[in-house]
Design a protein around this motif. Structure first.
Motif, PDB file in Angstrom:
ATOM      1  N   GLN A   1       4.642   1.340   1.729  1.00  0.00           N
ATOM      2  CA  GLN A   1       5.793   1.517   0.781  1.00  0.00           C
ATOM      3  C   GLN A   1       6.564   2.978   1.400  1.00  0.00           C
ATOM      4  N   VAL A   2       5.743   3.825   1.834  1.00  0.00           N
ATOM      5  CA  VAL A   2       6.665   5.072   2.401  1.00  0.00           C
ATOM      6  C   VAL A   2       7.255   4.596   3.792  1.00  0.00           C
TER       7      VAL A   2
ATOM      8  N   GLU B   1       6.421  14.275   0.258  1.00  0.00           N
ATOM      9  CA  GLU B   1       5.142  13.860  -0.367  1.00  0.00           C
ATOM     10  C   GLU B   1       5.566  14.030  -1.981  1.00  0.00           C
TER      11      GLU B   1
ATOM     12  N   THR C   1       0.902  -1.136  -0.092  1.00  0.00           N
ATOM     13  CA  THR C   1       0.013  -0.139   0.064  1.00  0.00           C
ATOM     14  C   THR C   1       0.998   1.112   0.018  1.00  0.00           C
ATOM     15  N   SER C   2       0.559   2.375  -0.339  1.00  0.00           N
ATOM     16  CA  SER C   2       1.095   3.681  -0.306  1.00  0.00           C
ATOM     17  C   SER C   2       1.719   3.867   1.179  1.00  0.00           C
ATOM     18  N   HIS C   3       0.942   3.412   2.240  1.00  0.00           N
ATOM     19  CA  HIS C   3       1.468   3.799   3.605  1.00  0.00           C
ATOM     20  C   HIS C   3       2.507   2.811   3.605  1.00  0.00           C
TER      21      HIS C   3
ATOM     22  N   VAL D   1      -1.091  10.074   4.269  1.00  0.00           N
ATOM     23  CA  VAL D   1      -0.366   8.921   4.266  1.00  0.00           C
ATOM     24  C   VAL D   1       0.879   9.387   5.035  1.00  0.00           C
TER      25      VAL D   1
ATOM     26  N   VAL E   1       2.686  10.689  -2.297  1.00  0.00           N
ATOM     27  CA  VAL E   1       1.783  10.443  -1.624  1.00  0.00           C
ATOM     28  C   VAL E   1       0.978  11.844  -0.879  1.00  0.00           C
TER      29      VAL E   1
ATOM     30  N   PHE F   1       7.565  10.674  -2.724  1.00  0.00           N
ATOM     31  CA  PHE F   1       6.803   9.327  -2.628  1.00  0.00           C
ATOM     32  C   PHE F   1       5.375   9.491  -3.463  1.00  0.00           C
TER      33      PHE F   1
END
Length: 244
Positions: free
Chosen positions: A22-23, A49, A18-20, A58, A54, A52
């Motif tokens: 991955q960060v 931001e 997920t984006s979360h 996030v 996002v 990434f």
């Protein structure tokens, strides 16, 4: 969906994130690698931001996750700083994964083996006291499965992990179960450096040494189970140090 562990990631590569996550993964790895060293202030929200791709929501949730792992701490009017390494939760599976992703030395793996010696022999002794017949039969099946001559380094490591986690489970001590990620990290590192699968003649020896643990557990010999588990860990450590 169950999170992939270190050894499964070695076998199949990193799965979808997920984006979360991955960060969290990328920032965590950057901190562990020293790209953002201890005491450094992370870049501001706008820069991260953009890096990434996002939203701020996030990004802030990712920072909360990293803070919970002990890697960073937010400071009013200063920003988010990387904490000293002695504040990092090394029992956290993500932090262990990031260490292996950026590379670990022999000293790191030796520290892992020392922790295993502190936990797993006691788990084997407790299993000798508490394991039911179904537990014992399952552990024996897992030990026998380690003798498959077609194992690769990765599949043998996964079979080894399943065995050791089964012993921790059979101990009936809930605290033992929480160190599963630590065991996985140790096994992933040892098998990455030097796997018995590289020498077909050693695979049978590995299975036999694990079957001895189960045999001692079946006999309800707590001290025997403890010694058998210590032997397995020490043999793995010796194989690693001889190779490194």
């Amino acid at each position: 969906m169950r999170r992939k562990g270190l050894i499964e990631t070695m076998m199949s590569g990193t799965g979808a994130r997920t984006s979360h996550s991955q960060v969290v993964h990328e920032l965590g790895k950057a901190i562990v690698s020293g790209e953002f060293p201890v005491g450094a202030t992370l870049p501001g929200d706008q820069e991260l931001e953009a890096r990434f791709g996002v939203s701020r929501t996030v990004l802030r949730e990712a920072m909360k996750t990293l803070a919970a792992k002990g890697l960073v701490v937010p400071r009013a009017r200063i920003g988010t700083r990387v904490t000293p390494k002695d504040q990092w939760n090394l029992f956290d599976s993500d932090i262990l994964t990031w260490h292996f992703a950026v590379g670990v030395d022999q000293g790191f793996l030796l520290h892992l083996s020392e922790i295993r010696l502190g936990f797993e022999p006691q788990a084997a002794a407790l299993a000798a006291r508490h394991a039911g017949e179904a537990d014992i039969n399952q552990m024996m099946l897992l030990a026998v499965a380690m003798g498959d001559p077609d194992h690769t380094a990765e599949t043998l490591a996964l079979a080894d992990l399943r065995f050791h986690l089964a012993v921790m489970e059979a101990s009936r001590n809930p605290f033992m179960r929480t160190v599963g990620s630590l065991i996985e990290a140790a096994l992933a590192g040892v098998f990455k450096l030097s796997s018995p699968a590289a020498d077909r003649g050693k695979i049978g020896d590995v299975a036999a040494s694990h079957m001895r643990i189960v045999e001692e557990i079946r006999r309800r010999d707590e001290e025997g189970a403890r010694r058998a588990m210590e032997n397995v860990i020490r043999v793995g450590r010796a194989r690693m140090t001889d190779t490194a």
